[in-house]
Design a protein around this motif. Structure first.
Motif: not given
Length: 325
Positions: A56, A102, A104, A108, A110-111, A134, A136
């Motif tokens: 992840l 977030r 980085r 990408t 991802r949240w 996760d 996202t």
């Protein structure tokens, strides 16, 4: 004689004494962690991260345990500042935190939802156990819905046609600027279906007829889920002018979006066309209508009678045939 046979454990099963107390967290669909008290240092250190960190977060757990900045440096500043404030406050109050951040990577962003709860160990030291989930896909769906909503709001506010949004209880929750400009009434003046009908349709009988037609359409839509035909209504604006409106309604489970299209000029043009058609048909003078090249497009009955050419024979021919032989 009974003989006890020892059971050979599979080689992939760890010895019970060596198994980590956190082993179960390695199978969760999130990254479980233990965060040590930050004191005055930032970022704080991790004493543990679950195996899901590799998939992840893209970083092996032991690397983040050795250097927490590997993780925290990937959080944008606008997310990192409130996260630091939440964690610091949680340790100061023996509380908990929940914050979206977030992360980085090279390609990408991802949240993640970060949750943690502070507690005291048997050694009296403070730590926080928590997890990173996760989110996202959920966040992107929310952003898409938000973007769609914003586009719909722009369309609602910017369309030149009057529009209203009506709740299932008959309250008008929104009017667009074109509605106010066209009819002269604000939302404060016409906050319900009954009040807007009384303002726009002063005749009691006609208003009752239109209201019943609209409610019948709403019931038919509820029963069939099929769009209903528009309603043609004559309304009176605040200044006293009369307009002919085509009323189109789209219903959902709890509200209706009403679009009103001004067809006053269209109907006036149609009336004018019918008048000129009547004159053309009834005049005693032979009349033909031609295109710029002189080809006949239509003729009236008097033309047929005076020239001997039927309409079927004349249409499509050049007008100069009238001068031949």
């Amino acid at each position: 004689m009974n003989t006890s046979v020892p059971i050979q454990l599979p080689v992939h099963e760890p010895d019970a004494e060596a198994a980590s107390a956190y082993a179960v967290t390695d199978h969760l669909p999130c990254v479980a962690f233990r965060l040590l008290h930050p004191n005055t240092d930032w970022p704080p250190a991790f004493s543990y991260l679950s195996a899901q960190s590799s998939e992840l977060l893209g970083v092996e757990p032991h690397i983040i345990v050795l250097d927490a900045s590997v993780l925290f440096d990937r959080i944008p500043q606008e997310d990192a500042v409130p996260l630091q404030a939440w964690i610091t406050h949680a340790f100061a109050t023996m509380g908990q935190w929940q914050h979206e951040v977030r992360l980085r990577s090279a390609k990408t962003v991802r949240w993640f939802e970060c949750r943690g709860r502070v507690h005291r160990l048997s050694t009296s030291a403070l730590c926080a156990d928590g997890y990173l989930t996760d989110i996202t896909a959920h966040k992107l769906a929310d952003l898409e819905r938000t973007g769609l909503y914003q586009r719909l709001v722009c369309a609602f506010e910017g369309t030149p046609q009057p529009m209203a949004i009506v709740s299932d209880t008959g309250n008008i929750t929104s009017l667009n600027p074109a509605f106010v400009q066209t009819f002269g009434f604000s939302l404060q003046e016409v906050s319900t279906v009954n009040s807007v009908m009384q303002r726009l349709v002063p005749d009691d009988n006609y208003r009752a007829h239109l209201t019943k037609t609209w409610l019948d359409n709403a019931q038919r839509f509820k029963d069939t889920k099929l769009s209903q035909d528009p309603i043609i209504a004559k309304v009176v604006c605040k200044g006293g002018s009369e307009r002919m409106m085509e009323v189109r309604t789209s219903w959902t489970s709890d509200e209706a979006v009403v679009l009103l299209i001004d067809i006053t000029e269209r109907l006036a043009s149609a009336d004018q066309l019918r008048l000129w058609t009547s004159v053309l048909e009834q005049t005693a003078e032979g009349i033909m209508i031609c295109d710029p090249q002189g080809r006949m497009l239509t003729v009236n009955p008097a033309f047929e009678r005076l020239t001997g050419f039927s309409k079927q024979e004349a249409v499509g021919q050049m007008a100069k045939i009238l001068h031949s032989g």
